[in-house]
Design a protein around this motif. Structure first.
Motif, PDB file in Angstrom:
ATOM      1  N   ILE A  77       0.841  -1.205   0.000  1.00 39.22           N
ATOM      2  CA  ILE A  77       0.000   0.000   0.000  1.00 39.22           C
ATOM      3  C   ILE A  77       0.870   1.246   0.000  1.00 39.22           C
ATOM      4  N   ALA A  78       1.963   1.220   0.785  1.00 40.07           N
ATOM      5  CA  ALA A  78       2.829   2.391   0.891  1.00 40.07           C
ATOM      6  C   ALA A  78       3.632   2.640  -0.383  1.00 40.07           C
ATOM      7  N   ALA A  79       3.665   1.676  -1.285  1.00 34.63           N
ATOM      8  CA  ALA A  79       4.438   1.852  -2.519  1.00 34.63           C
ATOM      9  C   ALA A  79       3.751   2.819  -3.478  1.00 34.63           C
ATOM     10  N   SER A  80       2.433   2.915  -3.429  1.00 31.71           N
ATOM     11  CA  SER A  80       1.734   3.823  -4.350  1.00 31.71           C
ATOM     12  C   SER A  80       1.474   5.165  -3.669  1.00 31.71           C
ATOM     13  N   PRO A  81       1.426   6.240  -4.444  1.00 32.20           N
ATOM     14  CA  PRO A  81       1.170   7.571  -3.856  1.00 32.20           C
ATOM     15  C   PRO A  81      -0.197   7.652  -3.179  1.00 32.20           C
ATOM     16  N   TRP A  82      -1.193   7.004  -3.788  1.00 30.51           N
ATOM     17  CA  TRP A  82      -2.523   7.025  -3.174  1.00 30.51           C
ATOM     18  C   TRP A  82      -2.530   6.255  -1.850  1.00 30.51           C
ATOM     19  N   GLY A  83      -1.789   5.194  -1.804  1.00 34.63           N
ATOM     20  CA  GLY A  83      -1.696   4.405  -0.587  1.00 34.63           C
ATOM     21  C   GLY A  83      -1.017   5.178   0.538  1.00 34.63           C
ATOM     22  N   ARG A  84       0.066   5.895   0.188  1.00 38.08           N
ATOM     23  CA  ARG A  84       0.754   6.705   1.197  1.00 38.08           C
ATOM     24  C   ARG A  84      -0.164   7.803   1.728  1.00 38.08           C
ATOM     25  N   ALA A  85      -0.920   8.433   0.844  1.00 36.18           N
ATOM     26  CA  ALA A  85      -1.854   9.479   1.273  1.00 36.18           C
ATOM     27  C   ALA A  85      -2.938   8.894   2.177  1.00 36.18           C
ATOM     28  N   ALA A  86      -3.426   7.706   1.812  1.00 31.07           N
ATOM     29  CA  ALA A  86      -4.456   7.065   2.632  1.00 31.07           C
ATOM     30  C   ALA A  86      -3.897   6.716   4.011  1.00 31.07           C
ATOM     31  N   LEU A  87      -2.673   6.199   4.067  1.00 35.07           N
ATOM     32  CA  LEU A  87      -2.052   5.885   5.356  1.00 35.07           C
ATOM     33  C   LEU A  87      -1.821   7.145   6.184  1.00 35.07           C
ATOM     34  N   ILE A  98      -3.535  10.398  10.793  1.00 35.19           N
ATOM     35  CA  ILE A  98      -4.009  11.670  11.351  1.00 35.19           C
ATOM     36  C   ILE A  98      -5.381  11.487  11.990  1.00 35.19           C
ATOM     37  N   ALA A  99      -6.260  10.777  11.322  1.00 34.11           N
ATOM     38  CA  ALA A  99      -7.599  10.538  11.871  1.00 34.11           C
ATOM     39  C   ALA A  99      -7.531   9.745  13.173  1.00 34.11           C
ATOM     40  N   LEU A 100      -6.649   8.755  13.209  1.00 31.34           N
ATOM     41  CA  LEU A 100      -6.483   7.959  14.428  1.00 31.34           C
ATOM     42  C   LEU A 100      -5.948   8.829  15.571  1.00 31.34           C
ATOM     43  N   ALA A 101      -4.989   9.702  15.275  1.00 35.21           N
ATOM     44  CA  ALA A 101      -4.430  10.585  16.299  1.00 35.21           C
ATOM     45  C   ALA A 101      -5.494  11.536  16.843  1.00 35.21           C
ATOM     46  N   VAL A 102      -6.313  12.092  15.946  1.00 37.34           N
ATOM     47  CA  VAL A 102      -7.383  12.997  16.382  1.00 37.34           C
ATOM     48  C   VAL A 102      -8.405  12.251  17.224  1.00 37.34           C
TER      49      VAL A 102
END
Length: 85
Positions: free
Chosen positions: A9-19, A24-28
């Motif tokens: 997932i982290a290999a694609s730009p969309w995957g990195r953005a989603a992660l 951020i959502a988890l931290a909030v």
């Protein structure tokens, strides 16, 4: 297994953005839960303080009443005669 999935997932730009947005959502979310817990604790402490203040007030009133009481039978009789009881 999970490491390989995250690496894929982290290999694609969309995957990195989603992660990134997921982190951020988890931290909030964790921050809001901690804030809620802190508010509940503060409310309990305020309630305990109010209860303690009421108990102290009643205790002070009892001590003041005890200080004003007649010392012996003669003083009680004198107060009853004077009407100052």
């Amino acid at each position: 297994m999970i490491g390989a999935l995250l690496t894929g997932i982290a290999a694609s730009p969309w995957g990195r953005a989603a992660l990134r947005y997921g982190a951020i959502a988890l931290a909030v979310l964790l921050f809001l839960l901690a804030l809620r817990r802190f508010g509940e604790r503060a409310g309990r402490l305020a309630e305990r303080l109010e209860t303690t203040e009421k108990a102290n007030d009643v205790h002070r009133q009892m001590l003041e009443a005890a200080a004003r009481r007649p010392r012996d039978r003669n003083e009680l009789a004198q107060r009853l005669r004077d009407g100052s009881f």
